[in-house]
Design an enzyme around this catalytic site. Sequence first.
Site, PDB file in Angstrom:
ATOM      1  N   GLY A   1     -43.650 -28.985  62.720  1.00  0.00           N
ATOM      2  CA  GLY A   1     -43.428 -28.580  61.339  1.00  0.00           C
ATOM      3  C   GLY A   1     -44.591 -28.809  60.406  1.00  0.00           C
ATOM      4  O   GLY A   1     -44.468 -28.570  59.195  1.00  0.00           O
ATOM      5  N   THR A   2     -45.741 -29.224  60.935  1.00  0.00           N
ATOM      6  CA  THR A   2     -46.881 -29.544  60.073  1.00  0.00           C
ATOM      7  C   THR A   2     -47.293 -28.359  59.206  1.00  0.00           C
ATOM      8  O   THR A   2     -47.494 -28.489  57.987  1.00  0.00           O
ATOM      9  CB  THR A   2     -48.082 -30.001  60.928  1.00  0.00           C
ATOM     10  OG1 THR A   2     -47.696 -31.145  61.694  1.00  0.00           O
ATOM     11  CG2 THR A   2     -49.262 -30.361  60.057  1.00  0.00           C
ATOM     12  N   GLY A   3     -47.443 -27.181  59.824  1.00  0.00           N
ATOM     13  CA  GLY A   3     -47.917 -26.015  59.073  1.00  0.00           C
ATOM     14  C   GLY A   3     -46.946 -25.577  57.994  1.00  0.00           C
ATOM     15  O   GLY A   3     -47.356 -25.270  56.858  1.00  0.00           O
TER      16      GLY A   3
END
Length: 270
Positions: free
Chosen positions: A212-214
Amino acid sequence: MAIPQGTPPRVLTIAGSDSGGGAGIQADLKTMLALGTHGMSVLTAVTAQNSLGVQGVWELPADAVRAQFRAVVDDIGVAAVKTGMLATAELVETVAALLGPLGVPVVVDPVGVSKHGDPLLATDALEAVRTRLLPAATVATPNLAEVAQLTGVTVAGEDDLRRAAEAVLAHGPRWALIKGGHLPGDATDLLTDGATEHWLRAPRLDNRHTHGTGCTYASAIAARLAVGDEVPEAVAAAKEYVTGAIRAGFPLGAGIGPVHHGHALAGPAG
């Protein structure tokens, strides 16, 4: 539209659902809440997804996407928009047409593949992203794989980030944020509008739970733009937030766990 006193800034995410809760719409809404804004959503696709990968994808009809968008924008209004997984050429075209008249900041995260390498954008949708969606962007936030997918530019080291940004800017966004998190060394990103450059660096963190970083990074930028930040300030604040979320990322299931969207709000439950 007059905004009643006490109403938080309103941010709209147009993206797919992650049933595991780490990315997509779920990550976007958590990020928006954590940064003091009111998150709203237009769902473009449903995924069956967990810590091990994506097991299935079902796109929503374009009419359903239009109806959700109109329901939110016409009644509630919006101060900033973030786009994520759009999946098909038809949905890319649909969303680009809806964004055109808005007149608010738009953060485009051109989602191409998942953290696990699962494709999330049809090959025939790439041209629509280049010619319709990127020109609508205030900030485009591709990772290195998405840069290569959209422009053909391969980034092997930090020296290539400027060339990647130029290639992305050629498609029309006002700003390009090239995320170099997959390069060795510090997590270094380049933000530029072609005239000025802002280099954002954070230490490499020893934590594999980065699902989920982006989505989180792009949503944090949109939230800060909704608050009123200029683009460089919004991106710097988002970089700080997502770095903290990665630092606090936690195991979930048998694979890659998510970043911790509420890391600054509370300690672990239990």
